[in-house]
Design an enzyme around this catalytic site. Structure first.
Site, PDB file in Angstrom:
ATOM      1  N   ASN A  26      30.348  33.513  34.006  1.00 28.04           N
ATOM      2  CA  ASN A  26      31.635  34.271  34.649  1.00 28.04           C
ATOM      3  C   ASN A  26      31.769  33.869  36.227  1.00 28.04           C
ATOM      4  O   ASN A  26      30.631  33.972  37.028  1.00 28.04           O
ATOM      5  CB  ASN A  26      31.568  35.787  34.530  1.00 28.04           C
ATOM      6  CG  ASN A  26      32.572  36.514  35.408  1.00 28.04           C
ATOM      7  OD1 ASN A  26      32.154  37.252  36.249  1.00 28.04           O
ATOM      8  ND2 ASN A  26      33.756  36.372  35.171  1.00 28.04           N
ATOM      9  N   CYS A  42      29.233  46.002  39.531  1.00 27.24           N
ATOM     10  CA  CYS A  42      30.303  46.425  40.328  1.00 27.24           C
ATOM     11  C   CYS A  42      30.149  46.545  41.997  1.00 27.24           C
ATOM     12  O   CYS A  42      29.024  47.364  42.084  1.00 27.24           O
ATOM     13  CB  CYS A  42      30.747  47.718  39.927  1.00 27.24           C
ATOM     14  SG  CYS A  42      32.214  48.341  40.813  1.00 27.24           S
ATOM     15  N   GLU A  62      34.988  32.529  39.091  1.00 28.20           N
ATOM     16  CA  GLU A  62      35.676  31.316  39.700  1.00 28.20           C
ATOM     17  C   GLU A  62      36.182  30.657  38.668  1.00 28.20           C
ATOM     18  O   GLU A  62      36.579  29.261  38.976  1.00 28.20           O
ATOM     19  CB  GLU A  62      34.878  30.693  40.715  1.00 28.20           C
ATOM     20  CG  GLU A  62      35.663  30.393  42.049  1.00 28.20           C
ATOM     21  CD  GLU A  62      36.383  31.511  42.830  1.00 28.20           C
ATOM     22  OE1 GLU A  62      37.229  31.117  43.368  1.00 28.20           O
ATOM     23  OE2 GLU A  62      35.759  32.719  42.818  1.00 28.20           O
ATOM     24  N   GLN A  80      32.899  49.833  28.120  1.00 33.43           N
ATOM     25  CA  GLN A  80      32.200  49.722  29.423  1.00 33.43           C
ATOM     26  C   GLN A  80      31.628  50.878  29.878  1.00 33.43           C
ATOM     27  O   GLN A  80      32.537  51.720  30.151  1.00 33.43           O
ATOM     28  CB  GLN A  80      32.807  48.958  30.263  1.00 33.43           C
ATOM     29  CG  GLN A  80      32.195  48.363  31.603  1.00 33.43           C
ATOM     30  CD  GLN A  80      33.000  47.742  32.551  1.00 33.43           C
ATOM     31  OE1 GLN A  80      32.482  47.304  33.687  1.00 33.43           O
ATOM     32  NE2 GLN A  80      34.234  47.864  32.676  1.00 33.43           N
ATOM     33  N   ARG A 130      39.902  37.064  36.994  1.00 27.75           N
ATOM     34  CA  ARG A 130      41.298  37.068  37.678  1.00 27.75           C
ATOM     35  C   ARG A 130      41.976  35.469  37.221  1.00 27.75           C
ATOM     36  O   ARG A 130      43.173  35.828  37.316  1.00 27.75           O
ATOM     37  CB  ARG A 130      41.042  36.962  39.177  1.00 27.75           C
ATOM     38  CG  ARG A 130      40.259  38.019  39.946  1.00 27.75           C
ATOM     39  CD  ARG A 130      39.640  37.899  41.129  1.00 27.75           C
ATOM     40  NE  ARG A 130      38.638  36.964  40.996  1.00 27.75           N
ATOM     41  CZ  ARG A 130      38.050  36.260  41.898  1.00 27.75           C
ATOM     42  NH1 ARG A 130      38.253  36.553  43.004  1.00 27.75           N
ATOM     43  NH2 ARG A 130      37.186  35.579  41.806  1.00 27.75           N
TER      44      ARG A 130
HETATM   45  C1  FMN Z   1      40.164  44.441  40.515  1.00 26.91           C
HETATM   46  C2  FMN Z   1      38.771  43.952  39.590  1.00 26.91           C
HETATM   47  C3  FMN Z   1      38.146  44.822  38.848  1.00 26.91           C
HETATM   48  C4  FMN Z   1      37.003  44.535  38.077  1.00 26.91           C
HETATM   49  N1  FMN Z   1      36.491  45.462  37.023  1.00 26.91           N
HETATM   50  C5  FMN Z   1      35.383  45.032  36.817  1.00 26.91           C
HETATM   51  C6  FMN Z   1      34.859  45.846  35.884  1.00 26.91           C
HETATM   52  O1  FMN Z   1      35.242  46.950  35.578  1.00 26.91           O
HETATM   53  N2  FMN Z   1      33.481  45.399  35.141  1.00 26.91           N
HETATM   54  C7  FMN Z   1      32.922  44.320  35.598  1.00 26.91           C
HETATM   55  O2  FMN Z   1      31.975  43.883  34.604  1.00 26.91           O
HETATM   56  N3  FMN Z   1      33.474  43.554  36.339  1.00 26.91           N
HETATM   57  C8  FMN Z   1      34.604  43.861  36.865  1.00 26.91           C
HETATM   58  N4  FMN Z   1      35.107  42.877  37.712  1.00 26.91           N
HETATM   59  C9  FMN Z   1      34.791  41.743  37.910  1.00 26.91           C
HETATM   60  C10 FMN Z   1      34.927  40.575  37.086  1.00 26.91           C
HETATM   61  O3  FMN Z   1      35.042  41.152  35.774  1.00 26.91           O
HETATM   62  C11 FMN Z   1      34.469  39.254  37.256  1.00 26.91           C
HETATM   63  O4  FMN Z   1      33.185  39.518  36.980  1.00 26.91           O
HETATM   64  C12 FMN Z   1      34.916  38.776  38.691  1.00 26.91           C
HETATM   65  O5  FMN Z   1      36.212  39.034  39.112  1.00 26.91           O
HETATM   66  C13 FMN Z   1      34.549  37.491  38.717  1.00 26.91           C
HETATM   67  O6  FMN Z   1      35.244  36.499  37.791  1.00 26.91           O
HETATM   68  P1  FMN Z   1      36.655  35.906  38.058  1.00 26.91           P
HETATM   69  O7  FMN Z   1      36.164  34.704  39.281  1.00 26.91           O
HETATM   70  O8  FMN Z   1      36.921  35.186  36.947  1.00 26.91           O
HETATM   71  O9  FMN Z   1      37.677  37.034  38.477  1.00 26.91           O
HETATM   72  C14 FMN Z   1      36.504  43.126  38.212  1.00 26.91           C
HETATM   73  C15 FMN Z   1      37.068  42.529  39.107  1.00 26.91           C
HETATM   74  C16 FMN Z   1      38.279  42.521  39.926  1.00 26.91           C
HETATM   75  C17 FMN Z   1      38.872  41.840  41.013  1.00 26.91           C
END
Ligand code: FMN
Length: 302
Positions: free
Chosen positions: A190, A89, A192, A59, A215
Site C-alpha cells: 500500500n 494511523c 502512492e 477495523q 486515495r
Molecule cells: C483520510 C484518510 C483516512 C485514512 N484512514 C485510515 C484508516 O482508518 N485505517 C488505515 O489503516 N489507514 C487509513 N488511512 C491510510 C490509507 O489506508 C493508506 O494507507 C494511505 O493513504 C496510503 O495509501 P494511498 O497512497 O493509496 O492513499 C487513511 C488515509 C487517509 C488520507
C-alpha cells in the site's frame, strides 16, 4: 479510511467493480466494552446480509490487548468474517491515546495485541494488521512484521512510509519486498498507487501480488478495474449515477446539518482525476440545500 469510506462508498466501489474487499472506518477500543450498536454503526453490512456486500473487515484501533481481543471476538460473534488491527494511523489525537502508528515503537505490545486477538477469534476468521515502516524512521518494519506473523495474523498490510513521512511521496515499496522475504504470511502493498503504472512499479519493487488502494481509488473509482486489466476509462458520465446514489444515501443516513459533507469530501479526491469534479465542488461548496446539490450533480453531465 476513517471519515471517508463508509458503507455508501463501499457500495459504489462494489458497483464499479475491481475491488475484492474493504475495511470499515476504525472502531476505537479503550477499556470499555462496546455495545453491538457501535459495530452496526461502522459496519451496517452486519445487519443487512453481509454476503450481498463487498467482503468487509472490521477495523479496530487501540492498545489494550485484552480489550482488543474481546472486541475482535465480539465482531466475529456479530457476523464479521475478518478483523483488521490498525498500527498505522498518524493522527495526533489517536497517537496521544496510544493507538495507531505510535505502537510501531512497541513491537512487544504489537505482538501481544495480535496474539491475544487471534486467541479469542473463532476458527476460520481472518486477522490482519496494518503497519507503516516505522514511527520517526523507517526502521521497525522487519521486527514488527515478524511479531505480527508470530502473533498469528493471517495477513499484513504495509503502508510503505513512516509516520514521520506522513502522506508525502515517495512510498518505499522496496521495503515491502524486504518484509515479504522475512515472513511467510501474505503481505499486501500500500501507498502512492494512483495509476496502473504506479501499480506495475509497486508490484515490481515489492514483489507483491495483492495491493491496497487508498486515495488513488477515491480519485479514480475505476482504478481497481483498470489494474485488473479493464482498458476502458471509467468516465465522468459513468460516475454521475454513482455520485447521485452516494449523495442520496449519505443525505438519508447522516444528520441534516451535515448534508453534502461526505460528497464534498469525495469530490475533493475526485478532482485529481476528473476536472469536472472541481467544477462541481466549486458550485456546491457553500450549499446545504439538498435539491440544489442534486440538480448540480445532474447539470455536471453537460
Ligand atoms: C483520510 C484518510 C483516512 C485514512 N484512514 C485510515 C484508516 O482508518 N485505517 C488505515 O489503516 N489507514 C487509513 N488511512 C491510510 C490509507 O489506508 C493508506 O494507507 C494511505 O493513504 C496510503 O495509501 P494511498 O497512497 O493509496 O492513499 C487513511 C488515509 C487517509 C488520507
Amino acid at each position: 479510511m476513517e471519515g471517508v469510506v463508509d458503507i455508501h462508498l463501499r457500495q459504489v466501489f462494489k458497483d464499479v467493480g475491481g475491488v475484492d474487499a474493504c475495511v470499515t472506518e476504525f472502531v476505537r477500543i479503550n477499556d470499555q466494552r462496546l455495545p453491538a450498536k457501535i459495530f452496526h454503526r461502522y459496519c451496517p453490512e452486519l445487519t443487512m446480509g453481509i454476503d450481498q456486500y463487498l467482503p468487509i473487515r472490521i477495523q479496530l484501533l487501540g492498545s489494550n490487548p485484552q480489550a482488543i481481543a474481546y472486541h475482535a471476538r465480539k465482531a466475529c460473534q456479530l457476523g464479521a468474517k475478518a478483523v483488521d488491527l490498525n498500527f498505522g494511523c498518524p493522527a495526533k489525537t489517536v497517537n496521544k491515546n496510544r493507538g495507531g502508528a505510535c505502537l510501531l515503537d512497541e513491537t512487544e505490545l504489537i505482538y501481544e495485541i495480535i496474539a491475544r486477538a487471534k486467541e479469542q477469534m473463532p476458527e476460520g476468521h481472518k486477522l490482519s494488521a496494518k503497519i507503516r515502516l516505522g514511527f520517526n524512521e523507517r526502521d521497525s518494519y522487519l521486527e514488527n512484521a515478524q511479531a505480527i506473523e508470530k502473533g498469528g495474523a493471517d495477513e499484513l498490510f504495509v503502508h510503505a512510509r513512516s509516520k514521520q513521512d506522513g502522506y508525502q511521496p515517495p512510498a518505499y515499496w522496496d521495503c515491502i519486498g524486504e518484509i515479504r522475504n522475512a515472513i511467510g504470511i501474505d503481505v499486501i502493498a500500500n501507498g502512492e498507487i494512483w495509476t496502473v503504472s504506479d501499480y506495475a512499479l509497486c508490484k515490481q519493487q515489492s514483489g507483491c501480488d495483492d495491493f491496497m488502494l487508498g486515495r488513488g481509488l477515491l480519485a479514480n473509482p475505476g482504478l481497481a478495474r483498470a489494474i485488473k486489466g479493464d482498458s476502458m476509462e471509467f468516465s465522468w458520465s459513468e460516475l454521475i449515477p454513482c455520485l447521485q446514489q452516494y449523495f442520496a444515501a449519505t443525505s438519508a443516513a447522516y444528520p441534516k446539518k451535515f448534508i453534502g459533507n461526505r460528497l464534498k469530501q469525495w469530490l475533493h479526491y475526485l478532482q485529481r482525476h476528473y476536472p469536472q469534479a472541481r467544477h462541481l465542488f466549486e458550485r456546491i461548496k457553500r450549499s446545504r440545500d439538498e435539491c440544489f446539490i442534486r440538480s448540480a450533480i445532474e447539470d455536471s453531465h453537460r
